[in-house]
Write a protein that holds these residues in place. Structure first.
Motif, mmCIF file in Angstrom:
data_model
loop_
_atom_site.group_PDB
_atom_site.id
_atom_site.type_symbol
_atom_site.label_atom_id
_atom_site.label_comp_id
_atom_site.label_asym_id
_atom_site.label_seq_id
_atom_site.Cartn_x
_atom_site.Cartn_y
_atom_site.Cartn_z
ATOM 1 N N CYS A 39 14.245 -29.351 -12.404
ATOM 2 C CA CYS A 39 14.659 -29.360 -13.810
ATOM 3 C C CYS A 39 14.033 -28.157 -14.502
ATOM 4 C CB CYS A 39 14.221 -30.655 -14.507
ATOM 5 S SG CYS A 39 14.673 -30.709 -16.265
ATOM 6 N N GLU A 74 13.140 -26.296 -17.733
ATOM 7 C CA GLU A 74 12.951 -26.626 -19.141
ATOM 8 C C GLU A 74 12.797 -25.349 -19.967
ATOM 9 O OE1 GLU A 74 10.090 -29.358 -22.001
ATOM 10 O OE2 GLU A 74 9.216 -28.064 -20.481
ATOM 11 N N HIS A 104 18.935 -29.668 -12.845
ATOM 12 C CA HIS A 104 18.942 -30.119 -14.234
ATOM 13 C C HIS A 104 18.362 -29.018 -15.110
ATOM 14 C CE1 HIS A 104 19.723 -34.359 -12.994
ATOM 15 N NE2 HIS A 104 19.176 -33.898 -11.880
ATOM 16 N N ALA A 155 16.323 -35.540 -20.231
ATOM 17 C CA ALA A 155 16.376 -35.082 -18.839
ATOM 18 C C ALA A 155 15.426 -35.882 -17.963
ATOM 19 C CB ALA A 155 16.028 -33.591 -18.772
#
Length: 235
Positions: free
Chosen positions: A23, A25, A49, A82
Motif C-alpha cells: 500500500c 501512502e 493499494h 485502505a
C-alpha cells in the motif's frame, strides 16, 4: 492467442500471491510509482493499494504501464480506509518506519497474509498509518543515510517475502480465483476483443483450456464478426 502466449500467462498466474500486497501512502513521484508496481509484478503480487493525497495523482504511469496491466490497483483517499480494507482480508499490516519499536524486516513471517505500507517520499508514513499498523519494520543500515528510496525499500522487503514463501512452497500453486484468472487470460491474450467489450459494455466470454474464446453466436454478432472469421485470422 498463441499456445506460447497462453502458457506464459498461465505460468504467471500460478505464481501470483493474492495475500501479499503493498500500500503506497502518498507516494507521488512517477518513477517511484512505476518502480513499485514493476517490482510487485516481478514478485507475483496481484494487487496494489494506493492512498492519494489529491485526485489528480490517481494514475500510475511511466514504465509501470506494462506491469499495471497485470495488477489490480485499488485507490483510496484516506489511509484509514485502505488499512481497514486490508485488515478485513486478515492481513498483518506492516509499515516501514524508523522507530524504537521497529523490528528488522527479516524477522517478520511473510508466509502470513501481509500488507506493507510504504510512506511518502519526503515525510514517510503518516501518524494514522503508524497508529493502525500491526508492526513497524526497519531495514538495517550502517552508513550515513537512514533511509532508502521508497521503491528500493519496497524491493528489499518484497524479495525477503518471496524468499520465505518460496521456501514454504507457496509459489507455483493456483491460488488466484477463477474470475481473476479468466479476466487475465482474456485481457492479456485477446486485448483487441477486451477493448471492444469495454467499449461496447459487453461481458467477457469464457477462455478455454487452450486459451481460446468460447462464446455464443450473439456475442460474436455484437463483436460484428463471426467466429469462423476470427479463427481464420488466428490461423
Amino acid at each position: 492467442m498463441t499456445p506460447k502466449r497462453h502458457q506464459r500467462i498461465m505460468q504467471m498466474l500460478d505464481q501470483r500471491q493474492p495475500d501479499l500486497t503493498v500500500c503506497m501512502e502518498g507516494v507521488h513521484k512517477t518513477h517511484n510509482l512505476a518502480a513499485v508496481v514493476r517490482t510487485c509484478d516481478a514478485i507475483g503480487v496481484s494487487d496494489v493499494h494506493a492512498v492519494w493525497k489529491n485526485e489528480e495523482m490517481q494514475v500510475l504511469g511511466g514504465s509501470a504501464a506494462g506491469s499495471q496491466n497485470w495488477i489490480d490497483v485499488h485507490n483510496y483517499s484516506k489511509t484509514e480506509d485502505a488499512i481497514s480494507a486490508l485488515k478485513k482480508q486478515n492481513m498483518q499490516v506492516l509499515v516501514t518506519n524508523l522507530s524504537d519499536t521497529a523490528v528488522d524486516f527479516r524477522e517478520i513471517d511473510y508466509t502470513k497474509p501481509t500488507a506493507i505500507i510504504l510512506g511518502q517520499e519526503k515525510f514517510g508514513a503518516s501518524k494514522k498509518a503508524l497508529e493502525m499498523a500491526d508492526q513497524d519494520i526497519v531495514i538495517p543500515m550502517v552508513g550515513m543515510v537512514q533511509s532508502l528510496n521508497v521503491s528500493v525499500a519496497c524491493s528489499v522487503v518484497l524479495y525477503e517475502a518471496q524468499r520465505q514463501r518460496q521456501l514454504a512452497g507457496m509459489y507455483g500453486k493456483a491460488t488466484i480465483c477463477e474470475e481473476r484468472r479468466q479476466r487475465a487470460l482474456f485481457e492479456g491474450g485477446h486485448p483487441i476483443f477486451a477493448e471492444a467489450c469495454k467499449r461496447k459494455g459487453l461481458p467477457y466470454p469464457h477462455i478455454d483450456e487452450d486459451g481460446q474464446i468460447v462464446a455464443d453466436e450473439k456475442w460474436w454478432q455484437q463483436m460484428q464478426m463471426t467466429q469462423q472469421a476470427w479463427e481464420n485470422i488466428d490461423d
